[in-house]
Design an enzyme around this catalytic site. Structure first.
Site, PDB file in Angstrom:
ATOM      1  N   TYR A 142      68.847  20.660 -93.086  1.00  0.00           N
ATOM      2  CA  TYR A 142      67.399  20.413 -93.061  1.00  0.00           C
ATOM      3  C   TYR A 142      66.804  21.072 -94.296  1.00  0.00           C
ATOM      4  O   TYR A 142      67.136  22.211 -94.619  1.00  0.00           O
ATOM      5  CB  TYR A 142      66.790  21.027 -91.798  1.00  0.00           C
ATOM      6  CG  TYR A 142      65.276  20.943 -91.724  1.00  0.00           C
ATOM      7  CD1 TYR A 142      64.631  19.717 -91.541  1.00  0.00           C
ATOM      8  CD2 TYR A 142      64.490  22.094 -91.832  1.00  0.00           C
ATOM      9  CE1 TYR A 142      63.249  19.649 -91.463  1.00  0.00           C
ATOM     10  CE2 TYR A 142      63.096  22.019 -91.757  1.00  0.00           C
ATOM     11  CZ  TYR A 142      62.482  20.796 -91.571  1.00  0.00           C
ATOM     12  OH  TYR A 142      61.112  20.728 -91.496  1.00  0.00           O
ATOM     13  N   ASP A 237      69.616  25.200-101.213  1.00  0.00           N
ATOM     14  CA  ASP A 237      68.451  25.476-100.380  1.00  0.00           C
ATOM     15  C   ASP A 237      68.787  26.716 -99.558  1.00  0.00           C
ATOM     16  O   ASP A 237      69.454  26.633 -98.528  1.00  0.00           O
ATOM     17  CB  ASP A 237      68.149  24.278 -99.479  1.00  0.00           C
ATOM     18  CG  ASP A 237      66.953  24.547 -98.571  1.00  0.00           C
ATOM     19  OD1 ASP A 237      66.433  25.687 -98.588  1.00  0.00           O
ATOM     20  OD2 ASP A 237      66.552  23.624 -97.836  1.00  0.00           O
ATOM     21  N   LYS A 265      61.085  31.850 -95.931  1.00  0.00           N
ATOM     22  CA  LYS A 265      61.348  32.728 -94.781  1.00  0.00           C
ATOM     23  C   LYS A 265      61.327  34.218 -95.172  1.00  0.00           C
ATOM     24  O   LYS A 265      60.243  34.769 -95.293  1.00  0.00           O
ATOM     25  CB  LYS A 265      62.619  32.269 -94.071  1.00  0.00           C
ATOM     26  CG  LYS A 265      62.425  30.815 -93.582  1.00  0.00           C
ATOM     27  CD  LYS A 265      63.391  30.309 -92.542  1.00  0.00           C
ATOM     28  CE  LYS A 265      62.864  29.026 -91.921  1.00  0.00           C
ATOM     29  NZ  LYS A 265      63.512  27.795 -92.289  1.00  0.00           N
TER      30      LYS A 265
END
Ligand SMILES: *Cc1c(COP(=O)(O)O)cnc(C)c1O
Length: 427
Positions: A142, A237, A265
């Site tokens: 994702y 990523d 994050k």
């Protein structure tokens, strides 16, 4: 009726599904989402005053535990100076310098406000830099919800990708090719077929959005080699695994240098901050230096940067990642032993402060293998743990997170609760 139920019913009147991000709605595990009132260290409390050990940590950011006193202090110190200026600040230079120091493949970095923005911008930059359109992603990874990334494989390896979301035009999805994670043969076949059209390959080098799945070193090495050979931009990523699996991210663990890296994050310490960066010659194509446009009203927001910068400083404490990895390993080993005693088919894995729980006999290596887990059992386990005051991710397809506030007492209490939960599954 519990206050959580009252709030959930009320939320659904004005918020689609009652939540601002889908997995929070408990759709895959069933039941009522818990509305959180406050948090501290390894715990949070819901609207009914019930305490939970938190193993999602806001889906990764809260690596120091909630409301770490030094992060709180750093935020409080900048609050009174203003919330947002739309003009540059010294703190933005400090966080950029810190990121470039901790992740050596990043020579220059641009701050944004979410991981979705980071990956979307990195891909536009890769396309602008290479003058190519096609991108490759992998099944189960994702990368946020930009149109080009909400795509699944077409019917055959070399056919066009199909949208996974309504509202994504097929004309956009067709530029994305989706391959199997950890499958070097497929990767080679794709590069042989259309290598010179590929702008970029984007990958989670430790996947955490299909549950935890490690890339094999062979797979990541093949990505690096093929991208260099064909002039495609390799994007790691690391929005989830950056500053999570090791101080230098997955690229440090595997010893591989991507061309661009996406972060999020942990780098916001719980505030909306994310970033993308990498090779200076590629970053030079970004506006205002180059022709690839990218901007943000709240990019580098001073409050978010203060929280992120302090977090990045605190995780550099000597032994931080050794301790975090040890506590996380202790958790998964304890859960594995508890499942074995109850004769429940189960396996688990961890890397740094990230873990995966699988209701199957061995640790999976791809999305297809993950799908073979027993989700009915997972859901029963999730609810038994929730009742016992332990909050795991409300889906069998998400990784879990341990923070530095998860001490021995917290881990032991979790394993005790799990003994009861596994016994109830076996019964
Ligand atoms: C969470 C995540 C994103 C998206 O970040 P948001 O801040 O939710 O937009 C992108 N990539 C990975 C690997 C993620 O884990």
């Amino acid at each position: 009726m519990s206050k959580n139920q009252v709030l959930f019913e009320r939320a659904q009147r004005t918020i689609p599904g009652g939540v601002n991000s889908p997995v929070r709605a408990f759709r895959s595990v069933g039941g009522t989402p818990r509305f959180i009132e406050r948090a501290e260290g390894a715990y949070f409390w819901d609207a009914d005053g019930k305490r939970y050990i938190d193993y999602i940590g806001s889906w990764g950011p809260m690596i120091l535990g909630h409301v770490h006193p030094e992060v709180l202090d750093a935020v409080q110190r900048v609050l009174a100076n203003g919330f947002s200026f739309g003009a540059p600040t010294e703190a933005e230079i400090e966080i950029a310098e810190e990121i470039c120091k901790l992740v050596p493949s990043i020579e220059q970095v641009r701050m944004v406000s979410s991981g979705t923005e980071a990956t979307m911008s990195a891909l536009r930059l890769a396309r602008g830099f290479t003058n190519r359109s096609r991108i490759i992603k992998f099944e189960g990874c994702y990368h946020g919800h930009a149109d080009s990334l909400l795509v699944k494989a077409g019917s055959g390896l070399l056919t066009f990708g199909n949208p996974t979301s309504a509202g994504v035009p097929a004309d956009i999805a067709k530029h994305t090719t989706v391959l199997e994670y950890n499958n070097v043969e497929q990767l080679d076949e794709a590069f042989r077929a259309f290598g010179s059209e590929i702008a970029s390959v984007i990958v989670e080098p430790v996947a955490g959005n299909m549950n935890l799945v490690r890339a094999t070193p062979e797979f990541l090495n093949a990505l690096r080699e093929r991208c260099s050979e064909y002039g495609a931009v390799l994007i790691f990523d690391e929005v989830m695994c950056g500053f999570r699996v090791a101080l230098g991210g997955a690229q440090e663990v595997y010893g591989i240098k991507p061309d661009l890296t996406c972060l999020g994050k942990v780098i916001g310490g719980g505030m909306p901050a994310a970033a993308f960066g990498g090779r200076r010659d590629i970053m030079a194509h970004l506006a205002p230096l180059g022709g690839v446009y990218q901007a943000g009203t709240l990019s580098g927001n001073p409050i978010a940067v203060a929280a992120g910068l302090k977090t990045l400083q605190l995780i550099q404490r000597r032994g931080f990642y050794d301790d975090l990895a040890k506590q996380t390993r202790k958790l998964v080993d304890g859960l594995t032993a508890a499942a074995r005693d109850a004769k429940v088919p189960f396996s688990a894995d961890s890397i740094g402060g990230m873990f995966g729980l699988y209701f199957m006999d061995s640790v999976p290596g791809s999305f297809a293998q993950i799908q073979q887990g027993d989700t009915r059992r997972f859901n029963a386990f999730f609810h038994a743990m929730l009742d016992a005051g332990v909050y795991f991710a409300p889906s069998a397809f998400e990784a879990g997170f341990v923070s530095s506030a998860h001490d021995d007492a917290v881990i032991d209490a979790t394993i005790d609760a799990a003994r009861g939960a596994f016994a109830s599954l076996a019964a």
